[in-house]
Write an enzyme that holds these catalytic residues in place. Structure first.
Site, mmCIF file in Angstrom:
data_model
loop_
_atom_site.group_PDB
_atom_site.id
_atom_site.type_symbol
_atom_site.label_atom_id
_atom_site.label_comp_id
_atom_site.label_asym_id
_atom_site.label_seq_id
_atom_site.Cartn_x
_atom_site.Cartn_y
_atom_site.Cartn_z
ATOM 1 N N TYR A 84 -10.465 29.632 7.093
ATOM 2 C CA TYR A 84 -9.307 29.377 6.231
ATOM 3 C C TYR A 84 -9.564 30.000 4.875
ATOM 4 O O TYR A 84 -10.679 29.921 4.334
ATOM 5 C CB TYR A 84 -9.079 27.867 6.049
ATOM 6 C CG TYR A 84 -8.015 27.544 5.022
ATOM 7 C CD1 TYR A 84 -6.666 27.492 5.382
ATOM 8 C CD2 TYR A 84 -8.345 27.319 3.689
ATOM 9 C CE1 TYR A 84 -5.687 27.213 4.445
ATOM 10 C CE2 TYR A 84 -7.369 27.055 2.745
ATOM 11 C CZ TYR A 84 -6.048 26.998 3.129
ATOM 12 O OH TYR A 84 -5.082 26.739 2.193
ATOM 13 N N GLU A 134 -1.712 32.205 1.421
ATOM 14 C CA GLU A 134 -2.542 31.441 2.362
ATOM 15 C C GLU A 134 -2.717 32.210 3.661
ATOM 16 O O GLU A 134 -1.745 32.671 4.261
ATOM 17 C CB GLU A 134 -1.902 30.084 2.644
ATOM 18 C CG GLU A 134 -2.742 29.210 3.568
ATOM 19 C CD GLU A 134 -2.070 27.889 3.871
ATOM 20 O OE1 GLU A 134 -2.625 26.846 3.503
ATOM 21 O OE2 GLU A 134 -0.971 27.910 4.460
#
Length: 403
Positions: free
Chosen positions: A125, A213
């Site tokens: 991530y 993101e």
């Protein structure tokens, strides 16, 4: 301004950031053609069909009234057609959309990134955000990528790393290496990650993004580092510098009243309450919303008409607020500093007459330059408008209106 995944990936590619390639489509036929093209290019039977909406959690989200998820792996043209048909034009409900969900008008048919190779694949991530508390940009990253990053942050916060970057500078080489090291990478994967993160931060900074993101950030079996998914938000105030990005804005994904408000340069956010409010100045608007709450009502919106309110903007504000069937009353709270109160009062009267009969109470509180003259104008207008000068008077009128 929010972007779809396929739009965000095109921007990243311009900055040399490797992404999971795909083809955006709007019909079932286009989805089948895209699957066929991907199969020919990759010699793989697998492709991934992703719903394109401005919300996360698509992999866990479901099409309303079915078990169909927003992200599906397909292995044939027939399966691609079935999945596309089940998603396109239907409402996808995720944790971020709430029960209302969002209608899916576009799909991304993407290449398979989980192909076989000499080493293991791994999901990570990574995001770049604005840390307002520190006045810096922050890169947040974790070895635990995938759909459950929120649970990772809640249950094991020690697995979330952060790297801060001054907004006036660039990501330094040692910082990029530190990120790759903390992700446990080595060899070619380490080198590719350093380049990936460096270019990604450049994309964030140079597009005036407020959030970027990548989840998952993916290490392929041949040690490439790619963005499998991407969520990119651009600061609205910077769009004047990015006409190319503004041109791909998808207003079908936005609230229609907020889109209309933008045409009149009104700062509008729709809420779920019963008292519409029209105010000049963001601080006064927040205080007005608090006052409505304390008076027993609930704000139906945030609406800042700015310091140059006139008949046109007041009329536009009225029209937008009245589109909400839940609104039982409207409170107009203006402080006459830059703009004179009597001019605002005249604008209210003109707008009221132009819009015709309004069947809900309207409370106008004007304070500041020419407030007394403004009150007189409204009181003598013959319209069903209640005026106030003190905030306590306006609060009492709101209380009576929603009782």
């Amino acid at each position: 301004m929010n972007l779809h995944e396929y739009q965000a990936k095109e921007i990243l590619k311009n900055y040399g950031v490797p992404v999971q390639e795909g083809i955006a489509v709007e019909t079932v036929e286009e989805a089948v053609d895209a699957y066929r093209k991907i199969k020919e290019e990759t010699n793989s039977k697998f492709a991934v069909i992703k719903a394109q909406i401005h919300a996360g959690g698509r992999g866990k989200g479901k099409i309303k009234g079915s078990e169909q998820r927003g992200v599906q792996v397909v292995k044939s043209e027939e399966e691609a057609a079935t999945v596309a048909k089940n998603i396109l034009g239907n409402t996808l409900v995720t944790l971020q959309t709430g029960e209302a969900g969002k209608v899916v008008n576009k799909l991304l048919v993407a290449k398979d990134a989980y192909y076989e190779g000499p080493s293991q694949t791994k999901e990570y991530y990574l995001s770049v955000l604005v840390d307002r508390a520190k006045g810096q940009n922050v890169i947040m990253y974790s070895t635990e990528g995938g759909m459950n990053i929120e649970e990772v942050a809640h249950n094991t916060p020690d697995k979330i790393f952060k790297e801060w970057v001054h907004p006036g500078g660039k990501l330094l080489p040692y910082q990029a290496r530190k990120i790759a090291f903390n992700l446990g990478l080595s060899g070619d994967a380490f080198k590719n990650c350093v380049k990936f993160v460096t270019n990604l931060y450049s994309a964030f900074a140079e597009t005036d993004a407020s959030m970027l993101e990548i989840n998952p950030l993916f290490k392929t079996s041949d040690d490439k580092i790619i963005a499998v998914d991407c969520k990119l938000n651009i600061d609205d105030n910077a769009l004047m510098r990015h006409k190319d990005i503004e041109a791909v804005r998808d207003i079908s994904e936005e609230d229609p009243t907020e889109v209309e408000a933008g045409k009149y340069n009104l700062n509008f956010v729709k809420l779920d309450g019963n008292v519409g409010c029209m105010v000049n100045g963001a601080g006064l608007a927040m205080a007005t919303m608090d006052m409505i709450k304390l008076s027993g009502g609930d704000p139906a919106n945030f609406l800042d008409v700015g310091g140059t309110a006139n008949a046109e903007t007041v009329e536009a504000g009225f029209r937008i607020i009245l589109k909400d069937p839940n609104v039982k009353a409207i409170l107009i709270n203006i402080f006459g500093g830059i703009v004179r109160c009597d001019r605002v009062a005249d604008g209210v009267i003109q707008a009221y007459r132009k819009l015709g009969d309004i069947n809900i109470p309207i409370i106008v509180r004007l304070q500041g330059t020419n407030a007394a003259e403004a009150k007189k104008l409204i009181d003598e207008s013959g319209l069903k408008v209640q005026s106030a000068i003190l905030l306590s008077e306006a609060a009492e009128l709101v209380k009576q209106a929603v009782a």
